[in-house]
Design a protein around this motif. Structure first.
Motif, mmCIF file in Angstrom:
data_model
loop_
_atom_site.group_PDB
_atom_site.id
_atom_site.type_symbol
_atom_site.label_atom_id
_atom_site.label_comp_id
_atom_site.label_asym_id
_atom_site.label_seq_id
_atom_site.Cartn_x
_atom_site.Cartn_y
_atom_site.Cartn_z
ATOM 1 N N VAL A 123 65.782 107.006 51.311
ATOM 2 C CA VAL A 123 64.782 107.480 50.226
ATOM 3 C C VAL A 123 64.704 109.055 50.238
ATOM 4 O O VAL A 123 64.551 109.531 51.249
ATOM 5 C CB VAL A 123 63.424 106.940 50.001
ATOM 6 N N ASP A 124 64.525 109.848 49.229
ATOM 7 C CA ASP A 124 64.165 110.893 49.092
ATOM 8 C C ASP A 124 62.791 111.440 48.785
ATOM 9 O O ASP A 124 62.462 110.794 47.567
ATOM 10 C CB ASP A 124 64.992 111.671 47.977
ATOM 11 N N ALA A 125 62.164 112.184 49.669
ATOM 12 C CA ALA A 125 60.672 112.239 49.320
ATOM 13 C C ALA A 125 60.229 112.909 48.133
ATOM 14 O O ALA A 125 59.179 112.600 47.717
ATOM 15 C CB ALA A 125 60.107 113.207 50.710
ATOM 16 N N GLY A 126 61.138 113.699 47.470
ATOM 17 C CA GLY A 126 61.076 114.227 46.250
ATOM 18 C C GLY A 126 61.542 113.550 45.028
ATOM 19 O O GLY A 126 61.256 114.267 43.953
ATOM 20 N N HIS A 185 50.114 82.032 37.729
ATOM 21 C CA HIS A 185 50.348 83.269 37.874
ATOM 22 C C HIS A 185 51.725 83.494 37.271
ATOM 23 O O HIS A 185 52.740 82.926 37.518
ATOM 24 C CB HIS A 185 50.842 83.620 39.410
ATOM 25 N N VAL A 186 51.803 84.249 35.887
ATOM 26 C CA VAL A 186 52.941 84.580 35.316
ATOM 27 C C VAL A 186 53.747 85.626 36.013
ATOM 28 O O VAL A 186 55.031 85.251 36.120
ATOM 29 C CB VAL A 186 52.618 85.192 33.889
ATOM 30 N N LEU A 187 53.277 86.466 36.797
ATOM 31 C CA LEU A 187 54.190 87.429 37.644
ATOM 32 C C LEU A 187 53.667 87.244 39.085
ATOM 33 O O LEU A 187 52.380 87.166 39.325
ATOM 34 C CB LEU A 187 54.088 88.740 37.127
ATOM 35 N N ASN A 188 54.444 87.768 39.853
ATOM 36 C CA ASN A 188 54.410 87.707 41.356
ATOM 37 C C ASN A 188 54.243 89.129 42.120
ATOM 38 O O ASN A 188 53.963 89.131 43.252
ATOM 39 C CB ASN A 188 54.811 86.358 42.313
ATOM 40 N N GLU A 189 55.170 89.699 41.305
ATOM 41 C CA GLU A 189 55.583 90.955 41.656
ATOM 42 C C GLU A 189 55.727 91.924 40.607
ATOM 43 O O GLU A 189 55.875 91.652 39.401
ATOM 44 C CB GLU A 189 56.725 91.050 42.570
ATOM 45 N N LEU A 190 55.578 93.009 40.792
ATOM 46 C CA LEU A 190 55.469 94.236 39.755
ATOM 47 C C LEU A 190 56.481 95.239 39.824
ATOM 48 O O LEU A 190 56.694 95.695 41.071
ATOM 49 C CB LEU A 190 54.259 94.803 39.534
ATOM 50 N N ASP A 191 57.521 95.724 39.027
ATOM 51 C CA ASP A 191 58.329 96.671 39.345
ATOM 52 C C ASP A 191 57.629 98.056 39.261
ATOM 53 O O ASP A 191 56.738 98.162 38.173
ATOM 54 C CB ASP A 191 59.461 96.735 38.150
ATOM 55 N N VAL A 192 57.498 98.900 40.077
ATOM 56 C CA VAL A 192 56.901 100.233 39.672
ATOM 57 C C VAL A 192 57.781 101.365 40.286
ATOM 58 O O VAL A 192 58.658 101.214 40.629
ATOM 59 C CB VAL A 192 55.513 100.114 40.856
ATOM 60 N N ALA A 193 57.386 102.409 39.830
ATOM 61 C CA ALA A 193 58.015 103.739 40.029
ATOM 62 C C ALA A 193 56.976 104.677 40.616
ATOM 63 O O ALA A 193 56.094 104.823 39.863
ATOM 64 C CB ALA A 193 58.590 104.276 38.525
ATOM 65 N N CYS A 194 57.602 105.552 41.595
ATOM 66 C CA CYS A 194 56.548 106.438 42.200
ATOM 67 C C CYS A 194 57.355 107.053 43.418
ATOM 68 O O CYS A 194 58.424 106.885 43.740
ATOM 69 C CB CYS A 194 55.333 105.650 43.176
ATOM 70 N N LEU A 195 56.791 107.977 43.694
ATOM 71 C CA LEU A 195 57.376 108.831 44.914
ATOM 72 C C LEU A 195 57.229 108.011 46.196
ATOM 73 O O LEU A 195 56.258 107.167 46.278
ATOM 74 C CB LEU A 195 56.476 110.290 45.135
ATOM 75 N N PRO A 196 58.175 108.243 47.255
ATOM 76 C CA PRO A 196 57.784 107.345 48.520
ATOM 77 C C PRO A 196 56.464 107.217 49.019
ATOM 78 O O PRO A 196 55.777 106.475 49.552
ATOM 79 C CB PRO A 196 58.956 108.001 49.306
ATOM 80 N N ALA A 197 55.877 108.663 49.112
ATOM 81 C CA ALA A 197 54.623 108.694 49.673
ATOM 82 C C ALA A 197 53.507 108.053 49.034
ATOM 83 O O ALA A 197 52.403 107.546 49.620
ATOM 84 C CB ALA A 197 54.375 110.036 49.655
ATOM 85 N N ASN A 198 53.916 107.501 47.818
ATOM 86 C CA ASN A 198 52.806 106.722 46.841
ATOM 87 C C ASN A 198 52.715 105.375 46.836
ATOM 88 O O ASN A 198 52.147 104.614 46.259
ATOM 89 C CB ASN A 198 52.574 107.433 45.488
ATOM 90 N N LEU A 199 54.021 104.798 47.565
ATOM 91 C CA LEU A 199 54.388 103.457 47.359
ATOM 92 C C LEU A 199 53.045 102.610 48.081
ATOM 93 O O LEU A 199 52.756 102.673 49.146
ATOM 94 C CB LEU A 199 55.670 103.153 48.141
ATOM 95 N N PRO A 200 52.660 101.656 47.120
ATOM 96 C CA PRO A 200 51.621 100.742 47.538
ATOM 97 C C PRO A 200 52.312 99.442 48.242
ATOM 98 O O PRO A 200 53.264 99.145 47.859
ATOM 99 C CB PRO A 200 50.511 100.457 46.321
#
Length: 199
Positions: free
Chosen positions: A94-97, A126-141
Motif C-alpha cells: 500500500v502507498d500511504a498517499g 443482516h443484509v450486509l456483513n461487510e462494507l466496501d470503503v475507500a480511504c487512505l491507509p492511515a484512516n482504514l478502520p
C-alpha cells in the motif's frame, strides 16, 4: 496497534517446491503492487491463527520480508478443501498517499434495545456483513459499527445512515439507499395474528 507478519523470500517455485514447503510447515505467498512481485514463505501455524483474527483481514499490516518492512493488505488466501491448511496467501503493498478500496466488517450493536425487537417481537436480518470503503491507509478502520438502537418493525438501516470515520467513504457497488439491516416480524407471528383476527 500494527499487526506484524514475518516472512522470508523464496527462490524455489512450482508445484513440487510449494508441496515441499507445505510439508515442512511453511506456506507460500506473494507480495505485489508498487514494484516487483516477490515470492515469500511464512510459518503456517502463525499464519493460520492470524487469519482467525478479524482485524488481520481489514488492517494495514507490517510485513517483514528478510528483515525489510513494508505496509501491505491481505488480498487473498486459499484454504485446503477439507484440511485446516492455508495453501497460499497474497499481499498487496500500500502507498500511504493513495486511496485504497477495502472490505471492512460491520459490527452490529444495540440490537437488544431496538424498539422493533423489544416491543414488536421482530427479528433483525443482516443484509450486509461487510462494507466496501475507500480511504487512505492511515484512516482504514478495523470495522464499522451499525447502531440498531432506533430501528423499528419494517424499517431498515441504510448505507447513508452509517457513521463512517473521518476520511472514509462507502465505495464499490454500494448506494446510499442500500439496506444494511432490517427488522421483520417472524412469519409465524404474522400468520398467528392473521388467524386470531379471522376468528
Amino acid at each position: 496497534m500494527t499487526i506484524e507478519v514475518i516472512a522470508t523470500s523464496r527462490q524455489a517455485q512450482g508445484t513440487g517446491a510449494s508441496r515441499r514447503l507445505r510439508n515442512s510447515g511453511r506456506t507460500p505467498g506473494i507480495v505485489y503492487g508498487g514494484g516487483d512481485a516477490v515470492q515469500i514463505e511464512l510459518d503456517h501455524n502463525d499464519l493460520y491463527y492470524a487469519l482467525r483474527n478479524e482485524a488481520f483481514h481489514a488492517s494495514v499490516l507490517s510485513l517483514s520480508v528478510d528483515g525489510k518492512k513494508e505496509s501491505v493488505l491481505l488480498r487473498d488466501f486459499q484454504m485446503h478443501p477439507f484440511r485446516q491448511q492455508v495453501l497460499h496467501i497474497d499481499f498487496q503493498r500500500v502507498d500511504a498517499g493513495k486511496k485504497m478500496h477495502v472490505k471492512v466488517p460491520l459490527h452490529f450493536i444495540n440490537a437488544d434495545v431496538a424498539p422493533g425487537v423489544k416491543l414488536g417481537g421482530g427479528i433483525i436480518s443482516h443484509v450486509l456483513n461487510e462494507l466496501d470503503v475507500a480511504c487512505l491507509p492511515a484512516n482504514l478502520p478495523e470495522f464499522v459499527e451499525v447502531d440498531l438502537s432506533k430501528l423499528e418493525i419494517g424499517k431498515s438501516v441504510h448505507v447513508s445512515d452509517l457513521k463512517l470515520p473521518k476520511g472514509v467513504e462507502a465505495a464499490g457497488h454500494h448506494h446510499a439507499s442500500d439496506a444494511v439491516a432490517t427488522i421483520q416480524v417472524p412469519r409465524g407471528a404474522v400468520e398467528a395474528a392473521a388467524a386470531t383476527a379471522a376468528e
